[in-house]
Design a protein around this motif. Structure first.
Motif, mmCIF file in Angstrom:
data_model
loop_
_atom_site.group_PDB
_atom_site.id
_atom_site.type_symbol
_atom_site.label_atom_id
_atom_site.label_comp_id
_atom_site.label_asym_id
_atom_site.label_seq_id
_atom_site.Cartn_x
_atom_site.Cartn_y
_atom_site.Cartn_z
ATOM 1 N N ILE A 81 0.865 -1.174 0.000
ATOM 2 C CA ILE A 81 0.000 0.000 0.000
ATOM 3 C C ILE A 81 0.906 1.230 0.000
ATOM 4 O O ILE A 81 1.725 1.401 0.909
ATOM 5 N N ILE A 82 0.742 2.068 -1.013
ATOM 6 C CA ILE A 82 1.568 3.269 -1.156
ATOM 7 C C ILE A 82 0.624 4.472 -1.215
ATOM 8 O O ILE A 82 -0.202 4.561 -2.120
ATOM 9 N N LEU A 83 0.728 5.384 -0.263
ATOM 10 C CA LEU A 83 -0.157 6.539 -0.198
ATOM 11 C C LEU A 83 0.652 7.832 -0.141
ATOM 12 O O LEU A 83 1.600 7.941 0.642
ATOM 13 N N ASN A 84 0.290 8.817 -0.976
ATOM 14 C CA ASN A 84 0.888 10.161 -0.936
ATOM 15 C C ASN A 84 2.416 10.123 -0.927
ATOM 16 O O ASN A 84 3.046 10.806 -0.125
ATOM 17 N N SER A 85 3.012 9.307 -1.789
ATOM 18 C CA SER A 85 4.457 9.100 -1.757
ATOM 19 C C SER A 85 5.077 9.222 -3.139
ATOM 20 O O SER A 85 4.384 9.203 -4.151
ATOM 21 N N LYS A 96 3.797 -6.559 0.816
ATOM 22 C CA LYS A 96 3.081 -6.104 2.001
ATOM 23 C C LYS A 96 3.741 -4.917 2.702
ATOM 24 O O LYS A 96 3.638 -4.775 3.925
ATOM 25 N N CYS A 97 4.418 -4.057 1.941
ATOM 26 C CA CYS A 97 4.964 -2.833 2.520
ATOM 27 C C CYS A 97 3.850 -1.809 2.676
ATOM 28 O O CYS A 97 2.881 -1.801 1.926
ATOM 29 N N ASP A 98 3.993 -0.951 3.655
ATOM 30 C CA ASP A 98 3.031 0.113 3.931
ATOM 31 C C ASP A 98 3.806 1.422 3.937
ATOM 32 O O ASP A 98 4.555 1.705 4.873
ATOM 33 N N ILE A 99 3.637 2.222 2.887
ATOM 34 C CA ILE A 99 4.411 3.448 2.723
ATOM 35 C C ILE A 99 3.446 4.618 2.620
ATOM 36 O O ILE A 99 2.603 4.661 1.728
ATOM 37 N N LYS A 100 3.568 5.576 3.556
ATOM 38 C CA LYS A 100 2.689 6.739 3.580
ATOM 39 C C LYS A 100 3.521 8.004 3.655
ATOM 40 O O LYS A 100 4.443 8.093 4.473
ATOM 41 N N GLU A 101 3.196 8.965 2.796
ATOM 42 C CA GLU A 101 3.810 10.290 2.824
ATOM 43 C C GLU A 101 5.327 10.214 2.915
ATOM 44 O O GLU A 101 5.950 10.896 3.725
ATOM 45 N N LYS A 118 7.640 -0.648 6.648
ATOM 46 C CA LYS A 118 6.647 0.371 6.962
ATOM 47 C C LYS A 118 7.338 1.726 7.089
ATOM 48 O O LYS A 118 8.296 1.871 7.839
ATOM 49 N N LEU A 119 6.836 2.703 6.309
ATOM 50 C CA LEU A 119 7.357 4.065 6.377
ATOM 51 C C LEU A 119 6.187 5.014 6.550
ATOM 52 O O LEU A 119 5.129 4.827 5.955
ATOM 53 N N ASN A 120 6.399 6.066 7.325
ATOM 54 C CA ASN A 120 5.379 7.095 7.484
ATOM 55 C C ASN A 120 6.082 8.441 7.609
ATOM 56 O O ASN A 120 6.680 8.740 8.640
ATOM 57 N N GLY A 121 6.059 9.230 6.540
ATOM 58 C CA GLY A 121 6.667 10.551 6.548
ATOM 59 C C GLY A 121 8.177 10.535 6.543
ATOM 60 O O GLY A 121 8.814 11.429 7.084
ATOM 61 N N GLU A 122 8.770 9.530 5.917
ATOM 62 C CA GLU A 122 10.227 9.402 5.919
ATOM 63 C C GLU A 122 10.782 9.468 4.499
ATOM 64 O O GLU A 122 10.062 9.286 3.530
ATOM 65 N N ASP A 130 28.364 2.852 -1.507
ATOM 66 C CA ASP A 130 28.449 1.548 -0.841
ATOM 67 C C ASP A 130 27.098 0.863 -0.709
ATOM 68 O O ASP A 130 27.023 -0.261 -0.236
ATOM 69 N N GLY A 131 26.015 1.529 -1.139
ATOM 70 C CA GLY A 131 24.700 0.908 -1.109
ATOM 71 C C GLY A 131 23.964 1.064 0.198
ATOM 72 O O GLY A 131 22.834 0.636 0.333
ATOM 73 N N GLU A 132 24.593 1.687 1.221
ATOM 74 C CA GLU A 132 23.896 1.905 2.487
ATOM 75 C C GLU A 132 22.919 3.044 2.335
ATOM 76 O O GLU A 132 23.088 3.922 1.495
ATOM 77 N N PHE A 133 21.890 3.060 3.172
ATOM 78 C CA PHE A 133 20.949 4.162 3.130
ATOM 79 C C PHE A 133 20.488 4.521 4.538
ATOM 80 O O PHE A 133 20.661 3.766 5.470
ATOM 81 N N THR A 134 19.936 5.712 4.647
ATOM 82 C CA THR A 134 19.449 6.175 5.934
ATOM 83 C C THR A 134 18.006 6.624 5.786
ATOM 84 O O THR A 134 17.526 6.911 4.694
ATOM 85 N N LEU A 135 17.322 6.705 6.908
ATOM 86 C CA LEU A 135 15.976 7.264 6.949
ATOM 87 C C LEU A 135 16.074 8.642 7.559
ATOM 88 O O LEU A 135 16.653 8.829 8.619
ATOM 89 N N ASP A 136 15.497 9.629 6.881
ATOM 90 C CA ASP A 136 15.463 10.995 7.379
ATOM 91 C C ASP A 136 14.041 11.328 7.741
ATOM 92 O O ASP A 136 13.163 11.300 6.891
ATOM 93 N N ASP A 137 13.788 11.652 9.020
ATOM 94 C CA ASP A 137 12.456 12.082 9.435
ATOM 95 C C ASP A 137 12.312 13.547 9.100
ATOM 96 O O ASP A 137 13.203 14.340 9.333
ATOM 97 N N ASP A 138 11.147 13.904 8.548
ATOM 98 C CA ASP A 138 10.905 15.319 8.212
ATOM 99 C C ASP A 138 10.345 16.049 9.394
ATOM 100 O O ASP A 138 9.695 15.625 10.219
#
Length: 138
Positions: A81-85, A96-101, A118-122, A130-138
């Motif tokens: 489910i992908i919403l506003n992204s 079965k990922c849940d991605i919002k905003e 699961k992501l929400n606003g990230e 190197d292929g690594e990644f980070t999550l940045d909260d807004d």
């Protein structure tokens, strides 16, 4: 009117540019306010509303996309489910990922082999080559 003419007009009425008659038969729900790029593959029982999808995207069965921008060559697996992204090119969203905003940057993989389902606003970004990644909260 001949039966051949009737069949042609029926098929034409179910075709909206790149949204094919096959999509309609597979119970794919695509609202009229969507733009779908060439070479798409959309699975059964998927719902897409107010969304732009780029070229060569694969969206598996039972997915839901609402108010999204999906760039070229993106894969979204079953039941997500992908919403506003925004999903950038070559990103892969697992089952079965849940991605919002949220924003998923170029080439990132989430769920099923990635780290987050699961992501929400990230924002998922690359740190470097190197292929690594980070999550940045807004």
């Amino acid at each position: 009117m001949s039966s051949r003419g009737s069949a042609a007009s029926l098929i034409a009425s179910y075709t909206n540019e790149d949204i094919t008659f096959k999509d309609r038969l597979d119970q794919v729900q695509i609202s009229n306010d969507c733009i779908i790029g060439e070479g798409h593959d959309i699975g059964k029982r998927t719902s897409i509303k107010r969304t732009i999808i780029g070229k060569n995207c694969k969206i598996d069965e039972r997915c839901k996309l609402v108010n999204c921008i999906v760039l070229d060559n993106v894969t979204i697996k079953d039941g997500s489910i992908i919403l506003n992204s925004i999903l950038c090119s070559k990103s892969i969203i697992g089952s079965k990922c849940d991605i919002k905003e949220s924003v998923v940057c170029f080439g990132r993989e989430l769920g099923n082999g990635g780290n987050y389902t699961k992501l929400n606003g990230e924002t998922v970004t690359a740190d470097g080559d190197d292929g690594e990644f980070t999550l940045d909260d807004d």
